[in-house]
Design an enzyme around this catalytic site. Structure first.
Site, PDB file in Angstrom:
ATOM      1  N   SER A  26       0.811  -1.223   0.000  1.00 62.77           N
ATOM      2  CA  SER A  26       0.000   0.000   0.000  1.00 62.77           C
ATOM      3  C   SER A  26       0.842   1.271   0.000  1.00 62.77           C
ATOM      4  O   SER A  26       0.377   2.325   0.425  1.00 62.77           O
ATOM      5  CB  SER A  26      -0.969   0.012   1.200  1.00 62.77           C
ATOM      6  OG  SER A  26      -1.819  -1.111   1.173  1.00 62.77           O
ATOM      7  N   ARG A  27       2.075   1.154  -0.446  1.00 63.57           N
ATOM      8  CA  ARG A  27       3.000   2.293  -0.510  1.00 63.57           C
ATOM      9  C   ARG A  27       3.337   2.860   0.879  1.00 63.57           C
ATOM     10  O   ARG A  27       3.847   3.966   0.984  1.00 63.57           O
ATOM     11  CB  ARG A  27       2.443   3.420  -1.411  1.00 63.57           C
ATOM     12  CG  ARG A  27       2.317   3.027  -2.889  1.00 63.57           C
ATOM     13  CD  ARG A  27       3.689   2.691  -3.473  1.00 63.57           C
ATOM     14  NE  ARG A  27       3.636   2.457  -4.910  1.00 63.57           N
ATOM     15  CZ  ARG A  27       3.534   1.254  -5.468  1.00 63.57           C
ATOM     16  NH1 ARG A  27       3.425   0.177  -4.711  1.00 63.57           N
ATOM     17  NH2 ARG A  27       3.527   1.130  -6.787  1.00 63.57           N
ATOM     18  N   LEU A  28       3.076   2.083   1.931  1.00 66.32           N
ATOM     19  CA  LEU A  28       3.454   2.497   3.283  1.00 66.32           C
ATOM     20  C   LEU A  28       4.826   1.909   3.600  1.00 66.32           C
ATOM     21  O   LEU A  28       4.986   1.064   4.484  1.00 66.32           O
ATOM     22  CB  LEU A  28       2.394   2.035   4.286  1.00 66.32           C
ATOM     23  CG  LEU A  28       0.995   2.602   4.046  1.00 66.32           C
ATOM     24  CD1 LEU A  28       0.007   2.040   5.069  1.00 66.32           C
ATOM     25  CD2 LEU A  28       1.019   4.131   4.112  1.00 66.32           C
TER      26      LEU A  28
END
Length: 215
Positions: free
Chosen positions: A193-195
Site C-alpha cells: 500500500s505504498r506504506l
C-alpha cells in the site's frame, strides 16, 4: 503519444517481501549496510555491487552514473575511476556527493550522502594491481568523458599502451580511488500500500541518530 507513454502510468507493483523495523535494524548503519549487501550477494542479485553516484558541477547541474563499490569500512565507501572524468572534475570543485544502491529483487534501496576524498596512492596502487590486464590497459587508453574521434581511436590507443607496457602497466597518475565519508544513510524497504519502511541515520557528533521517515 505512443502506447508505451500511455501505459507507463498504469504500471504497478505491490511490495510485500520484507519489512524494516527499528527493533530489527542495527544501531550502526554500516552494520545494516553490511547485512543488506550480504543478502543481495547471497540472493544472486544482478550486480549487487553497482551503485549510482550523484555529483554536482560548478554550474549547479547534477549528474549521475553507475559505479562499482570496491570496498567499505568505518572510513566510508570506496570506488575507483579516472580523476579527469566528469565526475572527477565535479568532485574536485564540490566534494559532496550521494550514492544509491537499488536492489530491485529485494525491494530495497540504500542512499548514502557525505563528503568525498581521494584514497591514498598506496591503496590505489594495490587495487590497480588486482585488475585484469585489459582493464589496466584501458585505464591508460580511455580519456574518460572526453570527445574521441571514433572507437578505432580508442582501440588504437589500447594497442599502443599494450605494446608499451606489455604485462606490467603501472597505475596512471590520473586514475585512482575515491571514498565517500557518510554523514547520512537511508534504508528503504518496500511495503504494501505504498506504506514503505524508511529509516534514516544521521551523524550527530560521534554518534548515529536513527529515525523513521514518512515514505
Amino acid at each position: 503519444m505512443s502506447d508505451t507513454s500511455r501505459n507507463i502510468a498504469e504500471l504497478r507493483k505491490s511490495y510485500e517481501r520484507a519489512e524494516l523495523s527499528e527493533d530489527a535494524s542495527h544501531a550502526d548503519p554500516l552494520q545494516q549496510f553490511d547485512q543488506w549487501l550480504a543478502e543481495a550477494i547471497k540472493g544472486e542479485i544482478p550486480e549487487p555491487n553497482a551503485m549510482t553516484l550523484a555529483t554536482v558541477a560548478s554550474n549547479l547541474r547534477p549528474s549521475t552514473r553507475p559505479v562499482l563499490i570496491k570496498g567499505y569500512d568505518e572510513r566510508g565507501i570506496a570506488w575507483y575511476t579516472n580523476y579527469d572524468s566528469r565526475k572527477g572534475v565535479e568532485l574536485a570543485g564540490n566534494p559532496y556527493a550521494a550514492l544509491q544502491f537499488h536492489w530491485v529483487e529485494l525491494e530495497r534501496v540504500v542512499r548514502i550522502e557525505g563528503r568525498v576524498e581521494k584514497v591514498s596512492a598506496e591503496e590505489s596502487d594495490a587495487y590497480f594491481a588486482t585488475r585484469p590486464l585489459d582493464s589496466r590497459i584501458g585505464a591508460w587508453a580511455s580519456p574518460q568523458s572526453q570527445v574521441i574521434a571514433s572507437r578505432t581511436a580508442l582501440v588504437t590507443a589500447a594497442a599502443k599502451y599494450s605494446a608499451q607496457f606489455l604485462l606490467n602497466p603501472p597505475r596512471p597518475p590520473h586514475w585512482g580511488g575515491y571514498r565517500l565519508v557518510p554523514d547520512e544513510w537511508q534504508f528503504w524497504q518496500g511495503r504494501k500500500s505504498r506504506l514503505h519502511d524508511r529509516l534514516r541515520y544521521r551523524r550527530e557528533g560521534d554518534a548515529w541518530v536513527r529515525e523513521r521517515l514518512a515514505p
